[in-house]
Design an enzyme around this catalytic site. Structure first.
Site, PDB file in Angstrom:
ATOM      1  CG  HIS A 153      37.288  12.545  28.424  1.00 47.76           C
ATOM      2  ND1 HIS A 153      38.537  12.785  27.927  1.00 47.76           N
ATOM      3  CD2 HIS A 153      36.534  13.637  28.130  1.00 47.76           C
ATOM      4  CE1 HIS A 153      38.537  13.971  27.321  1.00 47.76           C
ATOM      5  NE2 HIS A 153      37.331  14.500  27.440  1.00 47.76           N
ATOM      6  NE  ARG A 202      33.825  16.616  27.636  1.00 48.97           N
ATOM      7  CZ  ARG A 202      33.670  17.239  28.809  1.00 48.97           C
ATOM      8  NH1 ARG A 202      32.518  17.170  29.456  1.00 48.97           N
ATOM      9  NH2 ARG A 202      34.670  17.913  29.340  1.00 48.97           N
ATOM     10  CD  GLU A 226      40.200  21.472  23.527  1.00 48.92           C
ATOM     11  OE1 GLU A 226      39.883  21.005  24.639  1.00 48.92           O
ATOM     12  OE2 GLU A 226      39.730  21.042  22.469  1.00 48.92           O
ATOM     13  CG  ASN A 255      38.787  19.539  31.512  1.00 45.91           C
ATOM     14  OD1 ASN A 255      38.839  20.237  32.522  1.00 45.91           O
ATOM     15  ND2 ASN A 255      37.667  19.002  31.090  1.00 45.91           N
ATOM     16  CG  ASP A 256      42.350  18.643  26.241  1.00 47.24           C
ATOM     17  OD1 ASP A 256      43.097  17.716  26.613  1.00 47.24           O
ATOM     18  OD2 ASP A 256      41.241  18.448  25.723  1.00 47.24           O
ATOM     19  NE  ARG A 293      41.498  15.655  30.090  1.00 43.79           N
ATOM     20  CZ  ARG A 293      40.528  16.152  29.342  1.00 43.79           C
ATOM     21  NH1 ARG A 293      40.811  16.793  28.222  1.00 43.79           N
ATOM     22  NH2 ARG A 293      39.279  16.038  29.678  1.00 43.79           N
ATOM     23  CB  CYS A 336      33.039  24.155  28.535  1.00 42.66           C
ATOM     24  SG  CYS A 336      34.171  23.979  27.162  1.00 42.66           S
TER      25      CYS A 336
HETATM   26  C1  PEP Z   1      38.492  20.668  28.008  1.00 45.26           C
HETATM   27  O1  PEP Z   1      39.501  20.231  27.454  1.00 45.26           O
HETATM   28  O2  PEP Z   1      38.520  21.472  28.974  1.00 45.26           O
HETATM   29  C2  PEP Z   1      37.155  20.258  27.560  1.00 45.26           C
HETATM   30  C3  PEP Z   1      36.066  20.807  28.042  1.00 45.26           C
HETATM   31  O3  PEP Z   1      37.092  19.235  26.674  1.00 45.26           O
HETATM   32  P1  PEP Z   1      37.318  17.702  27.073  1.00 45.26           P
HETATM   33  O4  PEP Z   1      37.323  17.606  28.572  1.00 45.26           O
HETATM   34  O5  PEP Z   1      36.205  16.926  26.471  1.00 45.26           O
HETATM   35  O6  PEP Z   1      38.638  17.395  26.442  1.00 45.26           O
HETATM   36 MG    MG Z   2      39.368  19.199  25.600  1.00 42.97          MG
END
Ligand code: PEP
Ligand code: MG
Length: 602
Positions: A208, A315, A451, A474-475, A485, A522
């Site tokens: 993040h 978010r 995710e 991402n997750d 990550r 996303c």
């Molecule tokens: C993700 O996990 O891809 C996502 C968009 O949420 P975040 O990056 O806030 O965990």
């Molecule tokens: Mg996420």
């Protein structure tokens, strides 16, 4: 490129030596400034026995750290009171009271004396005892004080260990922050100027902190080994967020070269913006929607500037993070959501409920530390445990839905049961609002992030109870490939084109299509122009990304045919390794864009 040097090697060289270090570029751009080194890690605490004759000086050392902490807290209180008002400042007053409370100080001093141990150890023992006691109270207010005790103890510990506290928002000259690691909340508090760039030892491409740096247009390079040790304060640094390198003590000629690179990049970016008002349509007429991910309402302007068709991911936890240690009130939630929805009208605004926990600070609600926070009480799980906090957010969201095109989305859903439970909670809130005569959109769409691998695998089942899906790569990558990550040590294994990932993504898109619900993506993968071809080929039609990536992805969309992309995706799905897929996709894109992705092919 000269080899990296460390402090020992540097001592034998002059301070004007040019040194280059490699990391991972996570936020594009070039920044030039002077280094400010900050250390954020609190060192491990060991139990160190002390001699009887040293007990008194150890108690004095502790009391001095306590005094320093009290002074800092009172100063902070004054500052916050001036900038944010008395209500916020009272938190720091309460913290100062804990520090001044004789029973706190006495307990630690007694432990040092009776057990003849170092102050750090005594403090951490007392902190644990107090936390356990407060946690056992029935009274919610008293239970909530656990977080205050933790906060205060951390401050005292930092003073005991002599690690400087930095109020980053106070820096007034151009600097490059050099840190071991930065939390998303540190990063969110950066003013866009005077901090012009970031370099860290830790982190990952999709942590993040990296996402926030990109949102703030702050050039950033992460994962530079030992950077806090090999750079000195005030050294001049070039941060090249495109290439993922930093140059320390550059020559005037190098600075000149980088300044002209900045101009060239700005020109290329300006050229990309020329496509702002044209739709994202493939050459064989498949319409793709490009939307924005935002963390802060201030990014709305960027979303408009780069031509986003609505907000695909807000978010919302950053509302909490920027207000921490206070929780946002229902009115604060409501005003933010209403403002966002009205600003993006007639487009949609997808608001994701709090995704706190994991690595995103949730001190006030978590209370205690978890050994494995990313697999712990995070996101929807955390919210369902803290119903009052969650109901405040959900009520505000429902109320705001009467004023604009809002959709609600839940993070980290792992199965149908969780979705049903939260939908039951929403029904309860709807009933309350009906009784109170408060308006909300009765057709409000409720969707989930995909995710967690389990959710992706049963996407067909979830699709029967969810109004839409947003794939959070991402997750999904983190949990599917078992790669933290935010961990620089394993970032080389964070592979979006891993065959397992492509199969999961395809399964989710297909399940959504069969059920007739929208599927977006996303995660950061959606922002990469190289991956766009594969994703279009897999059937993805809604991409949500940081606003500045929209123009380049749009360029790719407008230059390709869906049927070619499908061929690329089908071939990619037959390959066995992420490397093979990546090489193949890069080669296919290079053939289509011989002059690079900025220019359209003939
Ligand atoms: C993700 O996990 O891809 C996502 C968009 O949420 P975040 O990056 O806030 O965990
Ligand atoms: Mg996420």
């Amino acid at each position: 490129m000269p080899p990296p040097t460390d402090r020992a090697a540097k001592s034998s060289t002059t301070r004007s030596d040019v040194r280059t270090y490699k990391g991972i570029g996570v936020s594009p751009g070039i920044a030039i400034g002077r280094a400010l080194i900050i250390e954020t890690r609190v060192a491990s605490i060991y139990r160190v026995p002390i001699r009887e004759e040293d007990v008194q000086s150890e108690v004095t050392r502790f009391l001095e750290a306590l005094d320093k902490t009290r002074e800092e807290l009172l100063e902070l209180k004054q500052k916050v009171s001036r900038s944010m008002g008395e209500e916020y400042a009272s938190i720091f007053e309460a913290h100062a009271m804990i520090v001044t409370d004789a029973s706190f100080a006495d307990k630690v001093a007694q432990k040092i004396e009776f057990e003849q141990v170092n102050a750090e150890w005594a403090l951490s023992e007392v902190e644990e005892e107090l936390q356990a006691r407060f946690q056992s109270f029935d009274d919610e207010y008293l239970r909530d004080r656990v977080a205050d005790i933790k906060d205060v103890s951390e401050r005292v510990l930092v003073n005991l260990q002599g690690i400087a506290h930095h109020d980053l928002s106070e820096i007034k000259h151009d600097v490059i922050i050099i840190a071991d690691d930065l939390t998303p909340s540190d990063t969110v508090h950066f003013n866009r100027r005077p901090i012009v760039g970031l370099v860290t030892e830790g982190g990952g491409r999709t942590s993040h902190t990296s996402i926030i740096a990109k949102s703030l247009f702050m050039p950033a390079v992460i994962g530079v080994p030992r950077v806090t040790k090999v750079v000195d304060n005030d050294e001049t640094i070039i941060v090249d967020g495109y290439e993922g390198i930093i140059i320390v003590n550059p020559t005037p000629a190098l600075i000149e070269e980088y300044l002209s690179r900045t101009t060239r990049h700005a020109e290329a970016e300006k050229k990309l913006l020329e496509n702002r008002d044209v739709p994202a349509v493939t050459r064989d007429s498949i319409r793709i929607s490009l939307q924005a991910n935002i963390e802060l309402p201030e990014e709305l302007d960027d979303a408009v500037k780069f031509g986003a068709e609505g907000i695909g991911l807000y978010r919302s936890e950053f509302l909490y993070i920027s207000k921490s240690p206070l929780l946002p009130t229902e009115e604060e939630h409501f005003n933010t959501y209403r403002m966002l929805a009205e600003a993006v009208a007639p487009n949609w605004c997808v608001i994701r409920t709090f995704d706190l926990g994991g690595k995103k600070l949730a001190r006030e609600v978590m209370g205690s530390k978890e050994d494995n926070p990313v697999l712990g009480l995070r996101a929807l799980r955390l919210c369902m445990k803290h119903r009052d906090m969650f109901k405040t957010q959900l009520r505000a969201l429902l109320r705001a839905s009467a004023f604009g095109k809002i959709k609600i989305m839940f993070p980290l859903v792992s199965g149908v049961q969780e979705l049903r439970q939260v939908k039951t909670l929403i029904r309860e809130i709807r009933n309350e609002l009906d009784i109170e005569g408060i308006a909300y959109n009765k057709e409000l769409q409720i969707g989930i992030m995909i995710e967690v691998p389990s959710a992706a695998i049963i996407a067909d089942v979830l699709a029967t109870e969810s109004d839409f899906f947003a794939i959070g790569t991402n997750d999904l990558i983190q949990y599917c490939l078992a790669i933290d990550r935010s961990n620089e040590n394993v970032s080389y294994l964070y592979e979006p084109l891993h065959p397992a990932l492509l199969r999961l993504i395809k399964g989710v898109i297909d399940a959504g299509k069969r059920a007739g619900i929208q599927v977006s993506m996303c995660g950061e993968m959606a922002a990469d122009p190289i991956y766009a071809t594969v994703l279009i080929g897999l059937g993805l039609e809604i991409f949500s990304m940081n606003p500045s990536s929209i123009p380049i992805v749009k360029n790719v969309v407008r230059a390709v045919r869906y049927r070619d992309c499908k061929r690329i995706a089908d071939t990619a799905l037959l390959k066995k390794t992420a490397q093979e897929i990546e090489e193949y996709v890069i080669e296919s894109v290079a053939m289509r864009f011989p002059e690079g992705l900025v220019n359209k092919p003939e």
